[in-house]
Design a protein around this motif. Structure first.
Motif, PDB file in Angstrom:
ATOM      1  N   ASP A  69      -1.615  63.768 -37.797  1.00 56.45           N
ATOM      2  CA  ASP A  69      -2.518  64.566 -36.964  1.00 56.45           C
ATOM      3  C   ASP A  69      -2.131  66.032 -37.042  1.00 56.45           C
ATOM      4  N   VAL A  70      -3.142  66.873 -37.199  1.00 56.66           N
ATOM      5  CA  VAL A  70      -2.982  68.320 -37.188  1.00 56.66           C
ATOM      6  C   VAL A  70      -3.459  68.785 -35.812  1.00 56.66           C
ATOM      7  N   PRO A  71      -2.932  69.886 -35.280  1.00 58.50           N
ATOM      8  CA  PRO A  71      -3.348  70.337 -33.939  1.00 58.50           C
ATOM      9  C   PRO A  71      -4.872  70.326 -33.757  1.00 58.50           C
ATOM     10  N   ALA A  72      -5.294  69.988 -32.573  1.00 55.74           N
ATOM     11  CA  ALA A  72      -6.713  69.785 -32.283  1.00 55.74           C
ATOM     12  C   ALA A  72      -7.557  71.049 -32.455  1.00 55.74           C
ATOM     13  N   ASP A  73      -6.958  72.225 -32.319  1.00 61.15           N
ATOM     14  CA  ASP A  73      -7.753  73.451 -32.423  1.00 61.15           C
ATOM     15  C   ASP A  73      -8.096  73.818 -33.863  1.00 61.15           C
ATOM     16  N   THR A  79      -7.901  71.436 -41.573  1.00 61.70           N
ATOM     17  CA  THR A  79      -7.074  70.236 -41.595  1.00 61.70           C
ATOM     18  C   THR A  79      -6.952  69.699 -43.012  1.00 61.70           C
TER      19      THR A  79
END
Length: 154
Positions: A69-73, A79
């Protein structure tokens, strides 16, 4: 749907990169391995094994990175680009390490060849013409008389 599309995009791009680099390694690695192993058949077999290893490792890393997972922002494109960048970085490191290992093998074989050549030349010099041999050689016969200058000193 957006998550699946980015996942599939990453996997497809990663597979294309892996296959492309693998083909370059297969074609370009052959002459290098022939130099290292001094045998065309062995070099070809080892080259194919190394390319298979490269594909397995790269696809394994791609599979692991695809689920990180890459940061949600971060957006979808960011990504995918980030994950492809990580794949490329790890593939480059693995490629560099393998090249260093092969270069060390080649250097060791060259040193062994030079050492063997030096040993051979030394052996040839030791048994070659013009060398003194114990108990033989052009010495005056025992029964002939010697002049005073040929007599050993006391």
């Amino acid at each position: 749907m957006e998550g699946t599309a980015s996942y599939l995009t990453l996997v497809v791009i990663g597979i294309l990169i892996t296959v492309g680099v693998g083909q370059i390694l297969l074609r370009s690695g052959q002459p290098f391995l022939e130099d290292v192993f001094q045998n065309k058949e062995s070099a070809h077999s080892i080259n194919r094994l190394l390319v298979v290893l490269f594909h397995l490792l790269t696809l394994g890393v791609l599979g692991m990175i695809s689920v990180i997972d890459v940061p949600a922002d971060a957006g979808t494109a960011q990504t995918v680009v980030f994950k492809i960048g990580v794949v490329l970085l790890l593939v480059g490191i693995a490629y560099g390490v393998s090249m260093l290992v092969l270069l060390r093998i080649r250097e060791r074989r060259r040193q062994q060849a030079v050492s063997a050549e030096i040993d051979q030349k030394i052996a040839e010099q030791r048994r070659g013409p013009g060398r003194f041999r114990r108990g033989g050689g052009p010495a005056a016969p025992e029964n002939e008389a010697r002049t005073p200058s040929e007599q050993p000193g006391d």
